[in-house]
Design a protein around this motif. Structure first.
Motif, PDB file in Angstrom:
ATOM      1  N   GLY A  44       0.796  -1.222   0.000  1.00 55.45           N
ATOM      2  CA  GLY A  44       0.000   0.000   0.000  1.00 55.45           C
ATOM      3  C   GLY A  44       0.824   1.264   0.000  1.00 55.45           C
ATOM      4  N   GLY A  45       2.141   1.102  -0.122  1.00 57.71           N
ATOM      5  CA  GLY A  45       3.007   2.270  -0.170  1.00 57.71           C
ATOM      6  C   GLY A  45       3.345   2.869   1.178  1.00 57.71           C
ATOM      7  N   VAL A  46       3.021   2.182   2.262  1.00 58.50           N
ATOM      8  CA  VAL A  46       3.355   2.683   3.599  1.00 58.50           C
ATOM      9  C   VAL A  46       4.853   2.522   3.841  1.00 58.50           C
ATOM     10  CG1 VAL A  46       2.987   2.377   6.077  1.00 58.50           C
ATOM     11  CG2 VAL A  46       1.069   2.130   4.479  1.00 58.50           C
ATOM     12  N   ASP A  47       5.511   3.602   4.214  1.00 58.67           N
ATOM     13  CA  ASP A  47       6.945   3.570   4.480  1.00 58.67           C
ATOM     14  C   ASP A  47       7.233   3.677   5.969  1.00 58.67           C
ATOM     15  OD1 ASP A  47       7.861   3.317   1.895  1.00 58.67           O
ATOM     16  OD2 ASP A  47       8.083   5.466   1.571  1.00 58.67           O
ATOM     17  N   ALA A  48       8.207   2.893   6.426  1.00 61.53           N
ATOM     18  CA  ALA A  48       8.754   3.044   7.775  1.00 61.53           C
ATOM     19  C   ALA A  48      10.191   3.525   7.616  1.00 61.53           C
ATOM     20  CB  ALA A  48       8.711   1.728   8.537  1.00 61.53           C
ATOM     21  N   MET A  49      10.490   4.687   8.164  1.00 64.74           N
ATOM     22  CA  MET A  49      11.827   5.260   8.116  1.00 64.74           C
ATOM     23  C   MET A  49      12.472   5.075   9.488  1.00 64.74           C
ATOM     24  SD  MET A  49      11.815   6.234   4.999  1.00 64.74           S
ATOM     25  CE  MET A  49      13.413   7.023   5.013  1.00 64.74           C
ATOM     26  N   CYS A  50      13.638   4.405   9.510  1.00 66.78           N
ATOM     27  CA  CYS A  50      14.248   4.014  10.777  1.00 66.78           C
ATOM     28  C   CYS A  50      15.712   4.432  10.840  1.00 66.78           C
ATOM     29  CB  CYS A  50      14.156   2.500  10.968  1.00 66.78           C
ATOM     30  SG  CYS A  50      12.498   1.807  10.748  1.00 66.78           S
ATOM     31  N   THR A  51      16.147   4.860  12.005  1.00 64.05           N
ATOM     32  CA  THR A  51      17.552   5.181  12.236  1.00 64.05           C
ATOM     33  C   THR A  51      17.994   4.512  13.528  1.00 64.05           C
ATOM     34  OG1 THR A  51      16.933   7.227  13.368  1.00 64.05           O
ATOM     35  CG2 THR A  51      17.481   7.389  11.030  1.00 64.05           C
ATOM     36  N   VAL A  52      19.186   3.908  13.494  1.00 68.04           N
ATOM     37  CA  VAL A  52      19.735   3.264  14.688  1.00 68.04           C
ATOM     38  C   VAL A  52      21.225   3.580  14.776  1.00 68.04           C
ATOM     39  CG1 VAL A  52      18.046   1.380  14.752  1.00 68.04           C
ATOM     40  CG2 VAL A  52      20.152   1.091  13.441  1.00 68.04           C
TER      41      VAL A  52
END
Length: 365
Positions: A255-263
């Protein structure tokens, strides 16, 4: 908004998985603890003891002094790793908790599986995808239950966030932002867990060790798996030579949902998960560390509500779930196949970082 939230958040810390009465448990699951690093000593063993459904009876580690000390402190049987793997004291435990360096999970899980014991293995499953597959196959072939230590999945704050999303309270999910960072060599102490800096033992550092938290928690609350990923890793300091010190990654969901993550293993301490939908934002801050209270907030129609709730001991909840499901003869949700999904995503993220392009995932990821 408070009235609408109350419908979903009533009895915030309820265990929606529990069917057994703890007062009726006369024989809790006896657990052998493998690996006595700081996490096992400071969190896992107390969590096992606090849970009405489990008790620690055996401990082992390659450090004989640690075994002797912990055995006395917790009044349990201390054995050598060889004794545990051989099954010499197998009649003294029903399940095995593996909290050793990633690349040593397989040998202990395989031994426990051959002994017919239930297993709780820490995440990530192993140091490589291939070894993780072997681990899952060993449990499947022996027909023993395998749970993987995703403690976020049994944390009430995470479960209530998922409940709100499933109920449509936030509308359609648009995107997710997550961050997790620490100064690993300072917060954990310079003498702790140096195996994370050995790529052969850890399989990587920032992504493998803490990147799995936003990755798996996002999968859990969205009830979905990413179909395409991209990642970038960065190492600046000599202490982290050979492993990733920092990482940034994007998970594209259906569905085009993005999760942007930084670690990061070398940045100011931070821990946050924010899910933004068309109708509301749901925020966990702090989110991921067992050693800090979770915060839960909802922002809707210009109003922010910070939910006040009784904090729980994250590891007690995890072991309570583990023991309860075994005693109730019910399956685990975070099982080996679920954990293999994370391993495939982590592998794809490292591939993306090396190749400098996004990587599509197959249907089984």
């Amino acid at each position: 908004m408070e009235d609408a939230l109350a419908d979903y958040l009533d009895e915030f810390t309820r265990r929606d998985w529990q069917t057994l009465d703890p007062d009726d448990v006369d024989d809790p699951v006896r657990v052998a603890v493998v690996g006595l690093g700081w996490f096992a000593r400071e969190w896992a063993l107390p969590g096992i003891a606090r849970s009405a459904f489990t008790e620690a009876t055996v401990v082992t580690d390659v450090d004989a002094d640690a075994v002797e000390t912990v055995a006395v402190e917790h009044d349990v049987r201390g054995v050598t790793p060889d004794e545990l793997r051989s099954g010499a004291v197998a009649d003294e435990y029903d399940a095995v908790y593996v909290a050793t360096p990633n690349a040593t999970h397989l040998v202990y899980v395989r031994a426990a599986a051959e002994q017919g014991k239930a297993i709780l293995c820490e995440k990530p499953l192993e140091a490589t995808v291939d070894r993780a597959r072997e681990l899952v196959a060993a449990c499947r072939d022996a027909d023993v239950p395998l749970m993987v230590g995703y403690r976020m999945q049994t944390d009430p704050a995470v479960r209530r966030l998922r409940d709100l999303l499933e109920a449509g309270f936030a509308g359609d999910v648009v995107h997710v932002h997550a961050t997790m960072s620490q100064t690993m060599l300072g917060e954990l102490g310079s003498d702790h867990d140096q195996w994370r800096l050995d790529p052969d033992l850890s399989g990587g550092c920032a992504l493998m060790d803490i990147g799995v938290y936003p990755l798996n928690t996002t999968r859990f609350v969205l009830g979905s798996d990413p179909v395409r990923v991209s990642g970038r890793t960065r190492t600046e300091h000599e202490a982290f030579a050979g492993v990733d010190e920092h990482a940034t990654f994007r998970l594209e969901y259906p569905g085009g949902v993005d999760a942007m993550c930084t670690v990061s293993q070398n940045a100011q301490h931070a821990s946050r998960l924010e899910v933004t939908g068309t109708d509301a934002r749901l925020i966990l801050d702090p989110a991921f560390y067992e050693r800090e209270d979770r915060g839960f907030a909802v922002v809707r129609e210009g109003t922010r509500v910070d939910v006040d709730f009784d904090q729980v001991h994250q590891i007690e909840e995890e072991f309570a779930y583990f023991g309860h499901q075994l005693l109730a003869e019910e399956p685990f949700y975070p099982d080996g196949d679920h954990a293999l999904g994370d391993m495939r995503v982590l592998d794809a993220l490292y591939e993306s970082a090396e190749m400098g392009r996004a990587v599509a995932l197959g249907d089984d990821a």
